[in-house]
Write an enzyme that holds these catalytic residues in place. Structure first.
Site, PDB file in Angstrom:
ATOM      1  N   ASP A 109       0.814  -1.018   0.120  1.00  0.00           N
ATOM      2  CA  ASP A 109       0.013   0.047  -0.085  1.00  0.00           C
ATOM      3  C   ASP A 109       0.915   1.345  -0.090  1.00  0.00           C
ATOM      4  O   ASP A 109       0.509   2.384  -0.002  1.00  0.00           O
ATOM      5  CB  ASP A 109      -0.871   0.007   1.226  1.00  0.00           C
ATOM      6  CG  ASP A 109      -2.143  -0.883   0.968  1.00  0.00           C
ATOM      7  OD1 ASP A 109      -2.466  -1.234  -0.122  1.00  0.00           O
ATOM      8  OD2 ASP A 109      -2.803  -1.137   2.046  1.00  0.00           O
TER       9      ASP A 109
ATOM     10  N   ARG B 264       0.218  -1.808   7.714  1.00  0.00           N
ATOM     11  CA  ARG B 264       0.974  -0.511   7.077  1.00  0.00           C
ATOM     12  C   ARG B 264       1.751   0.239   7.871  1.00  0.00           C
ATOM     13  O   ARG B 264       2.326   1.313   7.591  1.00  0.00           O
ATOM     14  CB  ARG B 264      -0.201   0.584   6.840  1.00  0.00           C
ATOM     15  CG  ARG B 264      -1.167  -0.082   5.796  1.00  0.00           C
ATOM     16  CD  ARG B 264      -2.312   1.021   5.128  1.00  0.00           C
ATOM     17  NE  ARG B 264      -1.526   1.666   4.344  1.00  0.00           N
ATOM     18  CZ  ARG B 264      -1.892   2.999   3.625  1.00  0.00           C
ATOM     19  NH1 ARG B 264      -3.287   2.997   3.675  1.00  0.00           N
ATOM     20  NH2 ARG B 264      -1.263   3.403   2.593  1.00  0.00           N
TER      21      ARG B 264
ATOM     22  N   ARG C 199     -10.631   5.644  10.284  1.00  0.00           N
ATOM     23  CA  ARG C 199      -9.106   5.607  10.303  1.00  0.00           C
ATOM     24  C   ARG C 199      -8.569   6.307  11.579  1.00  0.00           C
ATOM     25  O   ARG C 199      -8.287   6.149  12.415  1.00  0.00           O
ATOM     26  CB  ARG C 199      -8.357   5.625   9.086  1.00  0.00           C
ATOM     27  CG  ARG C 199      -8.830   4.642   8.062  1.00  0.00           C
ATOM     28  CD  ARG C 199      -8.222   3.245   8.390  1.00  0.00           C
ATOM     29  NE  ARG C 199      -8.696   2.245   7.538  1.00  0.00           N
ATOM     30  CZ  ARG C 199      -7.676   1.929   6.473  1.00  0.00           C
ATOM     31  NH1 ARG C 199      -6.716   2.818   6.000  1.00  0.00           N
ATOM     32  NH2 ARG C 199      -8.173   1.058   5.508  1.00  0.00           N
TER      33      ARG C 199
ATOM     34  N   HIS D 200     -11.589   7.283   4.490  1.00  0.00           N
ATOM     35  CA  HIS D 200     -10.876   8.422   4.639  1.00  0.00           C
ATOM     36  C   HIS D 200     -11.565   9.909   4.067  1.00  0.00           C
ATOM     37  O   HIS D 200     -12.128   9.532   3.124  1.00  0.00           O
ATOM     38  CB  HIS D 200      -9.304   8.156   3.890  1.00  0.00           C
ATOM     39  CG  HIS D 200      -8.247   7.419   4.391  1.00  0.00           C
ATOM     40  ND1 HIS D 200      -7.610   6.704   3.807  1.00  0.00           N
ATOM     41  CD2 HIS D 200      -8.270   7.340   5.530  1.00  0.00           C
ATOM     42  CE1 HIS D 200      -6.572   6.204   4.688  1.00  0.00           C
ATOM     43  NE2 HIS D 200      -6.882   6.671   5.891  1.00  0.00           N
TER      44      HIS D 200
ATOM     45  N   CYS E  59      -5.016   9.791  -3.186  1.00  0.00           N
ATOM     46  CA  CYS E  59      -4.292   8.636  -2.261  1.00  0.00           C
ATOM     47  C   CYS E  59      -2.857   8.275  -2.787  1.00  0.00           C
ATOM     48  O   CYS E  59      -1.999   8.114  -2.107  1.00  0.00           O
ATOM     49  CB  CYS E  59      -5.137   7.278  -2.427  1.00  0.00           C
ATOM     50  SG  CYS E  59      -6.580   7.229  -1.692  1.00  0.00           S
TER      51      CYS E  59
END
Length: 279
Positions: free
Chosen positions: A79, A104, A149, A178, A272
């Site tokens: 990611d 992550r 998140r 997000h 992103c």
């Protein structure tokens, strides 16, 4: 296409500002785990196609005259291509991300190393913050997402570290996990957003702050059309969001569609993949 006088007048008021972006090539991109509703580990990923689409995005920024710095991808961090989540760099402060999911965590280390090497001394928050995924700069304020998140307690930390007002906005639809999947910053006073992604309170805040905001349809929101990047005039957006492109045009912006459908399999698109450095 014929431009009406009203639209032409608006268009001349939109001005481009040179931007500084940070990106990471999706060399090791795959969907090895599922931490958002877009991710399906049974769906194959074409890495060559993902890299080609990403290269088109990078070239688009360069063609528009923006600076693009690259952070080397790290094996085992699929990611990492979603560079926006790396943190928030503004006014000499570099806040490195603290991720919610352990998968992550390594990205924070990689991006903090890059920040340090570039002279941005990285600082951390105690609570979860997922960088520009949930922290979007609009003029002199920061819009901060929460609900899935970023921990709302991190918002106060970000305000203290940056010295900027932080407006908390709660998300309610897991597809828009997000803030940058449900809201796009177009210039210092203009946003576009998808109202159903927010609580009633958050919608009321946005309506008060941005009465002229562009509200997009479900059709465009469901292809992550709002995961876009603007330099104040040109808006680079997912190519599938054609209705949003038309709205942008009529608001005097110059929409540029880019196909990032392969990277959408991981739950991300244009924004992103783009960390902006604010000087």
């Amino acid at each position: 296409m014929t431009i009406s006088p009203d639209v032409a007048a608006v268009s001349t008021s939109r001005s481009q500002r040179a931007r500084h972006y940070v990106m990471t090539r999706p060399t090791f991109f795959t969907v090895a785990y599922a931490i958002n509703p877009w991710m399906d580990t049974t769906t194959p990923v074409d890495v060559e196609r993902a890299v080609a689409q990403w290269e088109t995005l990078r070239a688009t920024y360069s063609t528009l005259g923006h600076t693009v710095d690259l952070v080397d991808p790290v094996p085992g961090l699929p990611d990492m291509v979603y560079a926006a989540n790396a943190g928030l760099i503004i006014n000499g402060t570099a806040i490195v991300a603290r991720f919610k999911h352990a998968e992550r965590d390594g990205e924070s280390v990689a991006y903090a190393t890059w920040m340090d090497r570039r002279g941005h001394a990285p600082v951390s928050t105690f609570h979860v913050n997922e960088g520009q995924g949930d922290l979007l700069v609009v003029g002199s304020m920061i819009l901060a997402g929460t609900g899935f998140r970023t921990d709302p307690r991190a918002h106060a930390e970000v305000a203290a570290l940056t010295g900027m007002p932080v407006i908390s906005l709660e998300l309610v639809d897991p597809r828009f996990y997000h803030l940058d999947t449900a809201l796009a910053v177009l210039d210092d006073t203009t946003i576009a957003y998808y109202p159903p992604a927010f609580t009633d309170r958050a919608r009321a805040q946005l309506q008060q702050l941005f009465p002229d905001a562009i509200e997009v349809s479900s059709t465009d929101a469901y292809v992550l059309g709002l995961n876009a990047v603007s330099d104040g005039k040109h808006v680079v957006h997912p190519a599938q969001a054609t209705g949003f492109a038309e709205q942008l045009y009529h608001a005097g912006f110059h929409p540029i569609g880019v196909d990032l459908s392969e990277l959408l399999k991981g739950g991300g698109s244009v924004k992103c993949c783009t960390l902006e450095v604010f000087s």
